[in-house]
Motif scaffolding. Structure first.
Motif, mmCIF file in Angstrom:
data_model
loop_
_atom_site.group_PDB
_atom_site.id
_atom_site.type_symbol
_atom_site.label_atom_id
_atom_site.label_comp_id
_atom_site.label_asym_id
_atom_site.label_seq_id
_atom_site.Cartn_x
_atom_site.Cartn_y
_atom_site.Cartn_z
ATOM 1 N N TYR A 361 -33.530 -44.796 -24.265
ATOM 2 C CA TYR A 361 -32.435 -44.852 -25.226
ATOM 3 C C TYR A 361 -32.400 -43.562 -26.047
ATOM 4 O O TYR A 361 -33.438 -42.938 -26.295
ATOM 5 C CB TYR A 361 -32.598 -46.033 -26.182
ATOM 6 C CG TYR A 361 -32.485 -47.384 -25.500
ATOM 7 C CD1 TYR A 361 -31.267 -48.054 -25.465
ATOM 8 C CD2 TYR A 361 -33.595 -47.961 -24.886
ATOM 9 C CE1 TYR A 361 -31.165 -49.293 -24.832
ATOM 10 C CE2 TYR A 361 -33.496 -49.188 -24.251
ATOM 11 C CZ TYR A 361 -32.275 -49.853 -24.223
ATOM 12 O OH TYR A 361 -32.177 -51.062 -23.587
ATOM 13 N N ASN A 368 -27.682 -49.690 -32.743
ATOM 14 C CA ASN A 368 -26.693 -49.391 -31.706
ATOM 15 C C ASN A 368 -27.095 -48.190 -30.863
ATOM 16 O O ASN A 368 -26.241 -47.386 -30.463
ATOM 17 C CB ASN A 368 -25.318 -49.139 -32.356
ATOM 18 C CG ASN A 368 -24.857 -50.307 -33.200
ATOM 19 O OD1 ASN A 368 -24.694 -51.414 -32.699
ATOM 20 N ND2 ASN A 368 -24.675 -50.057 -34.501
ATOM 21 N N ASP A 369 -28.389 -48.064 -30.579
ATOM 22 C CA ASP A 369 -28.872 -46.929 -29.803
ATOM 23 C C ASP A 369 -28.295 -46.957 -28.389
ATOM 24 O O ASP A 369 -28.030 -48.025 -27.825
ATOM 25 C CB ASP A 369 -30.401 -46.934 -29.754
ATOM 26 C CG ASP A 369 -31.014 -46.796 -31.139
ATOM 27 O OD1 ASP A 369 -30.286 -46.452 -32.076
ATOM 28 O OD2 ASP A 369 -32.227 -47.048 -31.276
ATOM 29 N N THR A 370 -28.132 -45.752 -27.815
ATOM 30 C CA THR A 370 -27.434 -45.610 -26.538
ATOM 31 C C THR A 370 -28.398 -45.650 -25.370
ATOM 32 O O THR A 370 -29.352 -44.857 -25.310
ATOM 33 C CB THR A 370 -26.653 -44.289 -26.507
ATOM 34 O OG1 THR A 370 -25.765 -44.237 -27.621
ATOM 35 C CG2 THR A 370 -25.856 -44.168 -25.211
#
Length: 664
Positions: A361, A368-370
């Motif tokens: 991530y 709301n990490d990607t």
């Protein structure tokens, strides 16, 4: 006292060396000592007594690699600190025991090749006793006498030394379990001073006599104890190991003395032997494979007794212990930060125990990490500035998850620049500096103005708030022009050092003007490494300085040319302290090391500039030329191969001094 022709490893020890009859102390396995430093982690990074202070202070400490502390350069040592140290706070009473394992090497860089020493230094007097391990033999030394304790070869592998002092001052020494005391009698000396002193291990300040050695472990405890010589010896798992595989095989070795005809092995989850299971009975074997596999996250205890059926004797062993790995993943390898060119590929890796899935991530806000990829290795292609940031990995299996440390991804680029043309704004990015009472003078090097800093005036230097892009662990370049009124004190040009006042830990770097007029980059990772130029600069003249750091390689440039360089320089990242321009001591309650003069054109890049780039940076402002590196066949030293070099060669064309071909 100065100890000549020695470099030390050991413990501050003894000594009037008077022998007298007395029983050897009782035995204890060093694995059960109170304080154990196994050199898997630098001891100066450990706080085993959890008092908020690192147990050891170092002076350019030996590097720790693969479980060994490797010493050999003058000034490298570990030392308990003056106050509140692990030794003075926790080893109580006059009796103590120290044990260490060392191999003295036959190679060396200076002074005596291959010795190691230990020193108990009295803070009040500066004196104290020594124990010395040399290539051939070992000795006890103090101001009264030197007592040689054998001439064994200490270079053919690791050898275990133990020194024990009893309450009455009697001292005992062993090498690989063999008593070294002359005639087997106690030695009496002046070791009492050791109880309130500092323990030094390594070079111990014996100037010019640094030797090479590899130190495997150091253990000490209160009370005097002899080593066991007739018990079975532990091989693996290591005593107290806490990440043992559930499929591990238990191994032991024969004792130093005696010839057992078999072994009894007891094993279980209770330290009381009566509650263990006898899993080996009178067998001459040296390992046991627990079946079925051991449980996760469980502490196991075991004991090996040596049997001699001929004599009808049993020597009970020590109770050893270890803990198996948890069922949930445990991170064993964390990703590390990296800096790559724009458009390149970035790579991060993580490893863990009992892991079935790796998910990566990019940090956004912790919620709301990607998600960016899966697998133990993450490859990110065509990296752009927008990809910069922290990346981490979540390791998982059916039992749970574990999260790795975060690693920062940076692109190679200009990060910040301060021209000081009437303001302290960042001309490259968004890292504007703060100055309480700025003074801009019309004496700029590349423009009309520069920043004037007044000594001891906290209102006149520039402060740049801490940001990740100015604190890169792998590489950077910092540039500045400056003109100072004089020398005599350390003056910080740019300071990015940080740490905590509570623990004294310091990280980061500083570009200093030195008291003698040189310039240096100082980097800190639990101790300062200085890379300093030696030629003094001239006061009241503009000078150009560039410092680069590239994965441990450091260069300092003065006026476009390399003035100092070093390799393998370790540096920890400053994670929270603001960057100072024109002052230092960032991590303290008040700034210090003020620049006494003016400073201009301060710039920062996230990568290390080359010799050619730095030369262009200087000549682009000051003019002139710089010979970056010598040119082959340049006969007249002008850094160019041209007709003048050919003419010089032609002037001696066909000259011959061969006998008898040319000269009769």
């Amino acid at each position: 006292m100065k100890c000549r022709n020695k470099i030390w490893l050991a413990v501050a020890c003894l000594i009037a060396f008077v022998g007298y009859a007395q029983a050897v102390p009782p035995s204890m396995d060093s694995l059960t000592f109170d304080w154990k430093y196994e050199m898997d982690t630098p001891p100066n990074d450990l706080d085993l007594d959890s008092n908020g202070t690192d147990d050891w202070w170092d002076g350019g400490a030996p590097a720790v690699s693969n479980g060994l502390a490797i010493g050999g350069v003058e000034g490298e040592f570990f030392r308990t600190d003056y106050g509140g140290s692990i030794w003075r706070e926790n080893v109580t009473g006059a009796a103590f025991t120290i044990e260490f394992s060392v191999q003295v090497l036959t190679t060396g860089t200076e002074g005596t090749v291959g010795t190691l020493g230990c020193y108990a230094r009295n803070p009040a007097t500066g004196g104290g006793p020594y124990f010395n391990v040399a290539r051939s033999g070992q000795s006890l030394i103090n101001t009264q006498a030197t007592l040689d304790l054998g001439t064994q070869d200490n270079t053919d592998g690791q050898h275990v030394f133990r020194i024990a002092r009893e309450e009455d001052g009697s001292v005992w020494a062993w090498r690989d379990g063999e008593l070294l005391n002359p005639n087997g009698e106690a030695m009496l000396g002046d070791l009492a001073v050791f109880n309130n002193d500092i323990l030094q291990i390594g070079d111990i300040w014996s100037t010019g006599h640094s030797g090479d050695y590899e130190l495997d472990y150091l253990r000490f405890t209160s009370g005097a104890y002899a080593p066991y010589t007739n018990q079975a010896k532990l091989v693996s798992p290591a005593y107290g190991a806490d990440m043992v595989e559930t499929t591990a095989i238990l191994e032991w070795a024969a004792p130093n003395e005696g010839t057992p005809t078999g072994y009894d092995v007891y094993f279980g989850t209770d330290p009381n032997v009566t509650n263990m299971t006898k899993v080996v009975s009178d067998q001459l074997v040296y390992q046991y494979d627990p079946e079925p596999d051991m449980a996760n996250d469980t502490t196991y205890y075991w004991r090996v007794d040596a049997l001699d059926s001929t004599a009808g004797t049993t020597v009970e062993g020590q109770v050893w212990e270890f803990t198996t790995i948890p069922a949930v993943p445990v991170v064993t390898v964390n990703p590390t930060g990296t800096t790559v060119p724009v458009g390149a590929i970035a790579q991060f890796s993580a490893e863990g125990t009992n892991t079935t899935d790796y998910d990566w991530y990019k940090y956004v806000d912790g919620i709301n990490d990607t998600f960016v990829g899966s697998g133990s290795t993450l490859l990110l292609e065509n990296i752009q500035q927008g990809d910069e940031g922290y990346y981490y990995c979540i390791l998982s299996n059916t039992a749970g998850t574990a999260t790795s440390e975060s690693a920062y991804l940076m692109t190679e680029r200009a990060v910040a620049g301060w021209t000081f043309e009437g303001d302290a704004l960042d001309s490259v990015g968004t890292n504007d500096a703060l100055i309480d009472v700025p003074t801009y003078v019309t004496d700029g090097i590349a423009g009309a103005q520069s920043l004037q800093v007044t000594v001891d005036d906290p209102n006149t230097f520039a402060i740049v708030p801490n940001v990740d892009e100015l604190n890169q662990p792998t590489s950077f370049t910092v540039e500045s022009w400056f003109k100072v009124n004089g020398f005599g004190n350390h003056q910080a040009i740019v300071s990015n050092r940080g740490g905590t006042l509570e623990t004294g830990a310091i990280a980061g770097w500083v570009v200093y003007i030195l008291p003698g007029g040189g310039v240096g980059l100082w980097a800190n990772d639990s101790g300062w490494t200085q890379v300093n130029s030696t030629d003094p600069l001239t006061a009241n003249e503009w000078h150009h300085v560039v410092a680069t750091y590239d994965s441990g390689d450091v260069k300092v440039y003065i006026n476009g040319e390399v003035a100092a360089e070093a390799t393998e320089v370790s540096m920890a990242v400053n994670t929270y302290t603001d960057l100072y321009i024109g002052a230092g001591n960032n991590d303290a309650t008040a700034p210090a090391f003020y620049l006494d003069g003016v400073i201009d054109e301060v710039n920062f890049w996230s990568y290390a500039k080359t010799n050619y780039e730095v030369a262009h940076m200087y000549t682009g402002v000051a003019g002139g030329t710089i010979c970056v590196e010598p040119v082959e066949f340049d006969l007249n030293g002008d850094c160019t191969v041209d007709l003048s070099d050919l003419a010089q060669l032609s002037s001696s064309w066909m000259d011959c001094n061969l006998v008898p071909s040319c000269l009769e």
